[in-house]
Write a protein that holds these residues in place. Structure first.
Motif, mmCIF file in Angstrom:
data_model
loop_
_atom_site.group_PDB
_atom_site.id
_atom_site.type_symbol
_atom_site.label_atom_id
_atom_site.label_comp_id
_atom_site.label_asym_id
_atom_site.label_seq_id
_atom_site.Cartn_x
_atom_site.Cartn_y
_atom_site.Cartn_z
ATOM 1 N N GLN A 34 0.857 -1.188 -0.038
ATOM 2 C CA GLN A 34 -0.104 -0.400 0.404
ATOM 3 C C GLN A 34 0.557 1.016 -0.289
ATOM 4 O O GLN A 34 0.465 1.723 -0.501
ATOM 5 C CB GLN A 34 -1.053 -0.224 1.659
ATOM 6 C CG GLN A 34 -2.080 -1.240 1.048
ATOM 7 C CD GLN A 34 -2.954 -1.027 -0.196
ATOM 8 O OE1 GLN A 34 -3.521 0.021 -0.583
ATOM 9 N NE2 GLN A 34 -3.104 -1.963 -0.583
ATOM 10 N N ASP A 35 2.189 0.913 0.675
ATOM 11 C CA ASP A 35 2.958 2.415 0.736
ATOM 12 C C ASP A 35 3.103 2.941 -1.040
ATOM 13 O O ASP A 35 3.913 3.664 -1.347
ATOM 14 C CB ASP A 35 4.269 2.693 1.683
ATOM 15 C CG ASP A 35 3.837 2.297 3.117
ATOM 16 O OD1 ASP A 35 2.403 2.792 3.333
ATOM 17 O OD2 ASP A 35 4.405 1.747 4.045
ATOM 18 N N ILE A 36 3.753 1.727 -1.537
ATOM 19 C CA ILE A 36 4.761 1.575 -2.584
ATOM 20 C C ILE A 36 3.439 2.432 -3.696
ATOM 21 O O ILE A 36 3.625 3.118 -4.775
ATOM 22 C CB ILE A 36 4.796 0.597 -2.837
ATOM 23 C CG1 ILE A 36 6.418 -0.056 -2.557
ATOM 24 C CG2 ILE A 36 5.794 0.687 -4.139
ATOM 25 C CD1 ILE A 36 7.337 -1.336 -2.539
ATOM 26 N N ILE A 37 2.012 1.589 -3.141
ATOM 27 C CA ILE A 37 1.161 1.935 -4.397
ATOM 28 C C ILE A 37 0.881 3.321 -4.544
ATOM 29 O O ILE A 37 0.538 4.422 -5.579
ATOM 30 C CB ILE A 37 0.137 1.117 -4.649
ATOM 31 C CG1 ILE A 37 -0.029 -0.395 -4.546
ATOM 32 C CG2 ILE A 37 -1.149 1.965 -5.410
ATOM 33 C CD1 ILE A 37 -0.522 -1.204 -4.215
ATOM 34 N N LEU A 42 11.073 5.983 0.130
ATOM 35 C CA LEU A 42 10.260 5.158 1.021
ATOM 36 C C LEU A 42 11.064 4.145 1.766
ATOM 37 O O LEU A 42 11.129 3.679 2.263
ATOM 38 C CB LEU A 42 9.687 4.347 0.011
ATOM 39 C CG LEU A 42 7.878 4.550 -0.042
ATOM 40 C CD1 LEU A 42 7.124 3.777 -0.947
ATOM 41 C CD2 LEU A 42 7.310 5.697 0.999
ATOM 42 N N GLY A 43 12.763 4.670 0.828
ATOM 43 C CA GLY A 43 13.972 4.242 1.798
ATOM 44 C C GLY A 43 14.031 2.680 1.209
ATOM 45 O O GLY A 43 13.037 2.005 -0.242
ATOM 46 N N ASP A 44 14.077 1.617 2.508
ATOM 47 C CA ASP A 44 14.491 -0.038 1.653
ATOM 48 C C ASP A 44 12.746 -0.545 1.461
ATOM 49 O O ASP A 44 12.756 -1.350 0.334
ATOM 50 C CB ASP A 44 14.689 -0.375 2.998
ATOM 51 C CG ASP A 44 15.929 -0.152 3.252
ATOM 52 O OD1 ASP A 44 16.345 0.357 2.587
ATOM 53 O OD2 ASP A 44 16.387 -0.686 4.492
ATOM 54 N N THR A 45 11.909 0.223 1.286
ATOM 55 C CA THR A 45 10.873 -0.137 1.176
ATOM 56 C C THR A 45 10.288 -0.529 0.160
ATOM 57 O O THR A 45 9.942 -0.690 -1.183
ATOM 58 C CB THR A 45 9.208 0.076 2.007
ATOM 59 O OG1 THR A 45 9.289 0.044 2.902
ATOM 60 C CG2 THR A 45 8.211 -0.120 1.078
ATOM 61 N N GLY A 46 10.673 0.866 -0.579
ATOM 62 C CA GLY A 46 11.002 1.474 -1.936
ATOM 63 C C GLY A 46 11.708 0.686 -2.924
ATOM 64 O O GLY A 46 11.954 0.370 -4.495
ATOM 65 N N LYS A 47 12.913 -0.341 -2.462
ATOM 66 C CA LYS A 47 13.439 -0.972 -2.928
ATOM 67 C C LYS A 47 12.655 -2.744 -3.466
ATOM 68 O O LYS A 47 13.648 -3.033 -4.289
ATOM 69 C CB LYS A 47 15.159 -1.025 -1.776
ATOM 70 C CG LYS A 47 16.490 0.242 -2.252
ATOM 71 C CD LYS A 47 17.108 -0.177 -1.282
ATOM 72 C CE LYS A 47 17.610 0.960 -0.881
ATOM 73 N NZ LYS A 47 19.407 0.653 -0.171
#
Length: 467
Positions: free
Chosen positions: A57-60, A96-101
């Motif tokens: 959800q954060d990425i979207i 987003l940092g690591d989540t974006g990766k």
């Protein structure tokens, strides 16, 4: 230089090499498709438990923000990135940092770019179809209004037989209708999703490719991962269809240019679709028709370029395939612009009906009907052909039409002629006695017009995509 693949390398890429390799200047055109594909991919990763629901959800949410900011101008797509995929992913990671990766989990740039190009091309197929529908509606209106507008039909650019303007426009209606059918065929073949093919051999992650395909409106996933990342024949097909459309537009433009000339004066092009001369005040030039004719070669060039690029590429992905974009984008934009402008020009064009009719009469277009008259009165066709040839020579010498000859003049060449010859060779009779389907007679044309209306009603907008 912002690169997402530098781990293997101990030395920076030379700037010239980097610039030569980069595609950001042109592939930024499908940033929407790249983000749409990423959202579908992440939605599937969340569903499969490869990412947590919160991560997905954060990425979207962030991807949607990036798209919105690009569209409203607050975020600029920077040329410091190699391609649009790098730009989107790097911007996501920055926020987003690591989540974006984790966005790229289970995905390669190979299947990513294959998806983006397919999504973009699919959109262009539908946009081109919509423009052709508008052109067909204009043609149909002209046909309905001109079932009795007589004009000469030509072979070898020589006046041949009388037809109607409706019949002439109907020929182009059929061409552009087939063009739409080709687009539909292309859509049916191309509408399968390559995402999940990985670099070429799929992935060990438990992806749900059917779900991803469904999210983006595809019929299903591609069935071979090597083909999925290296297939561009759908694009070749589309460029071929665009080339055929341009060929039809170019033929039509050539006729408009001829009809607009002082010698013909069949049409008057609206001021909005023509220009004047910088030195000759009397000129009114058919610039739109000439440009459409000229730009046809530009679209052909894109087709030949891609065919040449693809002909020597072994499986699977090779960097040569980056060359599928620039000329293809240009060809798509060119074709759409030409269809739209030609439609506007045609819709506002005035047809000089009396000039067209007189041109038919003065061009001996009823000569075949005069020969048929003799045949119907017992004269062998070859003899009838010769008799009418003599009549034409006589008329040329006297600068008159066959209709203008007196019965005595006609009888002097063949005693078979009687008073009813004038009705037999009148322009109206010549046209309207041709009643077989596809012929220019009013009754036949009205049947065809009804069929064309039915076709347009059944194939309105993108309704056919749901069939």
């Amino acid at each position: 230089m912002a690169q997402l693949w530098g781990g293997r390398f101990t030395k920076e890429t030379d700037q010239l090499v980097y610039n030569f390799n980069a595609s950001i200047t042109f592939d930024q055109k499908f940033y929407k498709q790249d983000i749409e594909g990423s959202i579908a991919h992440v939605t599937m990763l969340g569903k499969q438990g490869i990412l947590t629901n919160e991560e997905a959800q954060d990425i979207i949410k962030t991807l949607k923000e990036i798209q919105s900011e690009v569209e409203n101008g607050t975020l600029e797509i920077s040329s410091e990135y190699e391609d649009i995929h790098s730009f989107v992913e790097a911007t996501l990671i920055d926020r987003l940092g690591d989540t974006g990766k984790k966005l790229h989990t289970g995905r390669s740039r190979n299947d990513q770019v294959a998806l983006d190009m397919r999504l973009y091309t699919r959109q262009e197929v539908m946009a081109t179809d919509a423009l052709l529908e508008e052109l067909l509606n204009v043609l149909l209106r002209i046909m309905e209004e001109n079932t009795e507008t007589i004009m000469p039909g030509f072979t070898h650019l020589q006046k041949a037989q009388p037809i109607t303007l409706a019949h002439h426009m109907g020929a182009y209606f059929e061409m552009f209708k087939r063009d739409r059918q080709r687009l539909r065929d292309i859509f049916e073949r191309m509408n399968y999703c390559p995402l999940g093919s990985g670099a070429l051999a799929g992935t060990t992650y438990p992806l749900d490719r059917d779900y991803t395909a469904e999210l983006m409106g595809f019929y299903g996933p591609t069935l071979n991962s090597m083909d999925g990342v290296s297939d561009r024949d759908y694009l070749i097909e589309f460029l071929s269809a665009l080339s055929t459309i341009m060929m039809h537009l170019s033929r039509f433009s050539e006729e408009v240019i001829i009809w607009n000339s002082n010698e013909y004066q069949f049409v008057e092009i609206d001021d909005a679709y023509s220009t004047g001369s910088s030195i000759m005040p009397q000129k009114k030039n058919p610039d739109i028709a000439e440009l459409v004719r000229g730009k046809t070669g530009r679209v052909y060039g894109a087709l030949v370029s891609l065919l040449t690029t693809m002909k020597g590429i072994p499986l699977a992905y090779n960097k040569d395939m980056q060359e599928d974009k620039e000329l293809s984008f240009d060809a798509m934009d060119t074709a759409k612009g030409c269809i739209a402008l030609f439609t506007g020009m045609l819709d506002t064009m005035k047809f000089n009906q009396e000039v067209m009719r007189n041109s038919s009469k003065n061009g001996f277009t009823n000569a075949t009907d005069a020969a048929d008259y003799l045949v119907n009165h017992g004269v062998p066709f070859r003899d009838a052909h010769g008799i009418v040839g003599q009549i034409v020579l006589y008329c040329i010498d006297k600068n008159m039409a066959i209709d203008d000859m007196s019965l005595e003049e006609l009888k002097a060449i063949s005693p078979v002629f009687e008073e009813d010859i004038y009705d037999a060779i009148s322009m109206e009779t010549c046209v309207n006695k041709r009643l077989t389907i596809g012929a220019p007679g009013k009754e036949a044309m009205e049947k065809v017009i009804a069929l064309e209306k039915e076709y347009l009603a059944k194939n309105h907008g993108s309704d056919w995509l749901k069939q």
